[in-house]
Design a protein around this motif. Structure first.
Motif, PDB file in Angstrom:
ATOM      1  N   SER A 188       2.926  33.506 135.162  1.00  0.00           N
ATOM      2  CA  SER A 188       2.236  33.614 133.888  1.00  0.00           C
ATOM      3  C   SER A 188       3.112  32.990 132.801  1.00  0.00           C
ATOM      4  CB  SER A 188       1.959  35.084 133.575  1.00  0.00           C
ATOM      5  OG  SER A 188       1.340  35.188 132.325  1.00  0.00           O
ATOM      6  N   VAL A 189       2.520  32.093 132.020  1.00  0.00           N
ATOM      7  CA  VAL A 189       3.245  31.419 130.965  1.00  0.00           C
ATOM      8  C   VAL A 189       2.425  31.551 129.685  1.00  0.00           C
ATOM      9  CG1 VAL A 189       4.170  29.214 130.175  1.00  0.00           C
ATOM     10  CG2 VAL A 189       4.181  29.763 132.600  1.00  0.00           C
ATOM     11  N   LYS A 190       3.067  31.924 128.604  1.00  0.00           N
ATOM     12  CA  LYS A 190       2.382  32.022 127.326  1.00  0.00           C
ATOM     13  C   LYS A 190       2.605  30.733 126.553  1.00  0.00           C
ATOM     14  CE  LYS A 190       2.490  36.982 126.966  1.00  0.00           C
ATOM     15  NZ  LYS A 190       2.549  38.121 126.094  1.00  0.00           N
ATOM     16  N   THR A 191       1.506  30.096 126.154  1.00  0.00           N
ATOM     17  CA  THR A 191       1.583  28.876 125.375  1.00  0.00           C
ATOM     18  C   THR A 191       0.694  29.030 124.143  1.00  0.00           C
ATOM     19  OG1 THR A 191      -0.224  27.880 126.622  1.00  0.00           O
ATOM     20  CG2 THR A 191       1.990  27.404 127.384  1.00  0.00           C
ATOM     21  N   LEU A 192       1.023  28.256 123.121  1.00  0.00           N
ATOM     22  CA  LEU A 192       0.194  28.255 121.925  1.00  0.00           C
ATOM     23  C   LEU A 192      -0.896  27.222 122.075  1.00  0.00           C
ATOM     24  CD1 LEU A 192       2.872  28.404 119.097  1.00  0.00           C
ATOM     25  CD2 LEU A 192       1.312  30.206 119.775  1.00  0.00           C
ATOM     26  N   LYS A 193      -2.095  27.556 121.673  1.00  0.00           N
ATOM     27  CA  LYS A 193      -3.205  26.608 121.690  1.00  0.00           C
ATOM     28  C   LYS A 193      -3.820  26.630 120.307  1.00  0.00           C
ATOM     29  CE  LYS A 193      -7.282  25.338 124.310  1.00  0.00           C
ATOM     30  NZ  LYS A 193      -8.105  25.658 125.464  1.00  0.00           N
TER      31      LYS A 193
END
Length: 83
Positions: A76-81
């Motif tokens: 699981s990776v948190k990225t900004l969109k």
């Protein structure tokens, strides 16, 4: 509420993209200039193009032999969109 931060992030991303393009262009010039040997700078440093080798996994072969599904893992990776 966070419009300023989003604008700042977009500006930084844009600047990084431009800087990366500049870096590649200058590297290309230096690689061409060092094709026949190293350059010696006025301060005594040298610039040269060297060949390096690194080992990588051939994912096509891993898939071909049926190991990909067995060996892959999900993270699981948190990225900004920003839309």
């Amino acid at each position: 509420m966070y419009e300023k931060e989003v604008q700042e992030l977009e500006a930084v991303k844009s600047a990084l993209k431009e800087l990366e393009a500049q870096k590649k262009a200058v590297e290309s010039i230096l690689k061409e200039a060092t094709a026949n040997g190293p350059l010696v700078l006025a301060d005594g440093r040298t610039v040269e193009t060297v060949s390096t080798t690194r080992e990588i996994v051939d994912t096509a072969k891993v898939k071909e032999f049926g190991f990909f599904d067995e060996l892959k893992k999900s993270v699981s990776v948190k990225t900004l969109k920003i839309k």
